[in-house]
Motif scaffolding. Sequence first.
Motif, mmCIF file in Angstrom:
data_model
loop_
_atom_site.group_PDB
_atom_site.id
_atom_site.type_symbol
_atom_site.label_atom_id
_atom_site.label_comp_id
_atom_site.label_asym_id
_atom_site.label_seq_id
_atom_site.Cartn_x
_atom_site.Cartn_y
_atom_site.Cartn_z
ATOM 1 N N HIS A 8 -2.316 21.344 18.209
ATOM 2 C CA HIS A 8 -0.916 21.448 18.612
ATOM 3 C C HIS A 8 -0.876 21.493 20.127
ATOM 4 O O HIS A 8 -1.918 21.550 20.781
ATOM 5 C CB HIS A 8 -0.247 22.662 17.974
ATOM 6 C CG HIS A 8 -0.767 23.998 18.426
ATOM 7 N ND1 HIS A 8 -2.092 24.358 18.305
ATOM 8 C CD2 HIS A 8 -0.141 25.057 19.005
ATOM 9 C CE1 HIS A 8 -2.262 25.589 18.773
ATOM 10 N NE2 HIS A 8 -1.093 26.036 19.214
ATOM 11 N N HIS B 201 0.406 23.682 22.395
ATOM 12 C CA HIS B 201 0.541 24.884 23.228
ATOM 13 C C HIS B 201 -0.465 24.842 24.381
ATOM 14 O O HIS B 201 -1.562 24.295 24.254
ATOM 15 C CB HIS B 201 0.334 26.143 22.376
ATOM 16 C CG HIS B 201 1.578 26.573 21.662
ATOM 17 N ND1 HIS B 201 1.571 27.330 20.522
ATOM 18 C CD2 HIS B 201 2.892 26.334 21.945
ATOM 19 C CE1 HIS B 201 2.826 27.551 20.128
ATOM 20 N NE2 HIS B 201 3.639 26.950 20.969
ATOM 21 N N ASP C 33 -2.445 26.973 25.745
ATOM 22 C CA ASP C 33 -3.795 27.555 25.591
ATOM 23 C C ASP C 33 -4.734 26.680 24.755
ATOM 24 O O ASP C 33 -5.907 27.022 24.583
ATOM 25 C CB ASP C 33 -3.735 28.993 25.027
ATOM 26 C CG ASP C 33 -2.959 29.105 23.732
ATOM 27 O OD1 ASP C 33 -2.123 28.230 23.439
ATOM 28 O OD2 ASP C 33 -3.191 30.078 22.991
ATOM 29 N N HIS C 34 -4.216 25.546 24.280
ATOM 30 C CA HIS C 34 -5.062 24.592 23.547
ATOM 31 C C HIS C 34 -5.170 23.251 24.263
ATOM 32 O O HIS C 34 -5.877 22.360 23.792
ATOM 33 C CB HIS C 34 -4.512 24.364 22.138
ATOM 34 C CG HIS C 34 -4.634 25.560 21.252
ATOM 35 N ND1 HIS C 34 -5.504 25.636 20.184
ATOM 36 C CD2 HIS C 34 -4.005 26.765 21.312
ATOM 37 C CE1 HIS C 34 -5.404 26.822 19.613
ATOM 38 N NE2 HIS C 34 -4.504 27.537 20.277
ATOM 39 N N HIS D 91 3.075 27.227 12.286
ATOM 40 C CA HIS D 91 3.016 27.875 13.599
ATOM 41 C C HIS D 91 4.396 27.736 14.243
ATOM 42 O O HIS D 91 5.328 27.269 13.597
ATOM 43 C CB HIS D 91 1.904 27.195 14.419
ATOM 44 C CG HIS D 91 1.478 27.932 15.647
ATOM 45 N ND1 HIS D 91 1.264 29.285 15.676
ATOM 46 C CD2 HIS D 91 1.204 27.488 16.898
ATOM 47 C CE1 HIS D 91 0.877 29.637 16.902
ATOM 48 N NE2 HIS D 91 0.845 28.565 17.657
ATOM 49 N N ASP E 276 -3.684 26.793 15.342
ATOM 50 C CA ASP E 276 -2.973 28.072 15.235
ATOM 51 C C ASP E 276 -2.053 28.066 14.014
ATOM 52 O O ASP E 276 -1.304 27.116 13.804
ATOM 53 C CB ASP E 276 -2.112 28.312 16.477
ATOM 54 C CG ASP E 276 -2.944 28.728 17.671
ATOM 55 O OD1 ASP E 276 -4.183 28.795 17.552
ATOM 56 O OD2 ASP E 276 -2.349 29.001 18.736
#
Length: 240
Positions: free
Chosen positions: A71, A73, A75-76, A140, A160
């Motif tokens: 996905h 986001h 932090d990914h 998520h 996530d």
Amino acid sequence: MNTAEGWRRVQLKVTVLGKYGPFAKQGQGATSSYLVEDNGTSLLLDMGAGTLSRLASVIDIKKIDGIFLSHLHFDHTSDLLTFRYLLECLEHTLTIYAYYEDSEWYRLLLTHPNFNVVNIDESSQIRLGNLNLRFFLMNHTVEDYAIRIEGSKVFVYTGDTVFTPNIYKAIEGADCLLADCSKPEGFDGPHMTVDKAIEIHKKSGIRILATHMSPDYSPEKDFADYDSIQAVEEMAVYEI
Ligand SMILES: [Zn+2]
């Protein structure tokens, strides 16, 4: 080469480049990224903050066959921005597997000449080297897909998610699940809790690698009674 060990093929292995989310622990660590290697095929799963230098320390960048994004986001995905500079220097193009999202972040992140973006969804079936890739919708705050990687072993990564029955579809017959399942019991947010990981393990028997650690919580003690559930360590290599 006179022993069985000597002739043993290198089976699917996973290197944890970053295990934290949504940001790393003070003074150490990086956010979500995992390198899967199986008999010469290399697939990077997500590319969170602080993982590019670690990635470059464990593999020749030009030998990476593709990147999967669970996905979008930050932090990914955030190290993809600086990764683009490196790809420009190397004059190298990489294929990225990601679902399509009509957003500014998608355009900023993925519209770049050194990225070849392949949009995936649950109907996609991709052959990458010796790996078959399939995708399962998770649950998520934004669209998130689990990836099922079938090679010398069958390995599944959730990205996530909270618990969803689709996890059982994704892990059917699989050897190992790398899961966002490190939040304490009672946690009320868009990630799985440790008790759900234990429930999945008990119902399916699958080996679980637990990841997406909070900077202030580590689940080792929650899994202490289970040999087949392990909280991952950064830069550790897990043979599946
Ligand atoms: Zn997320």
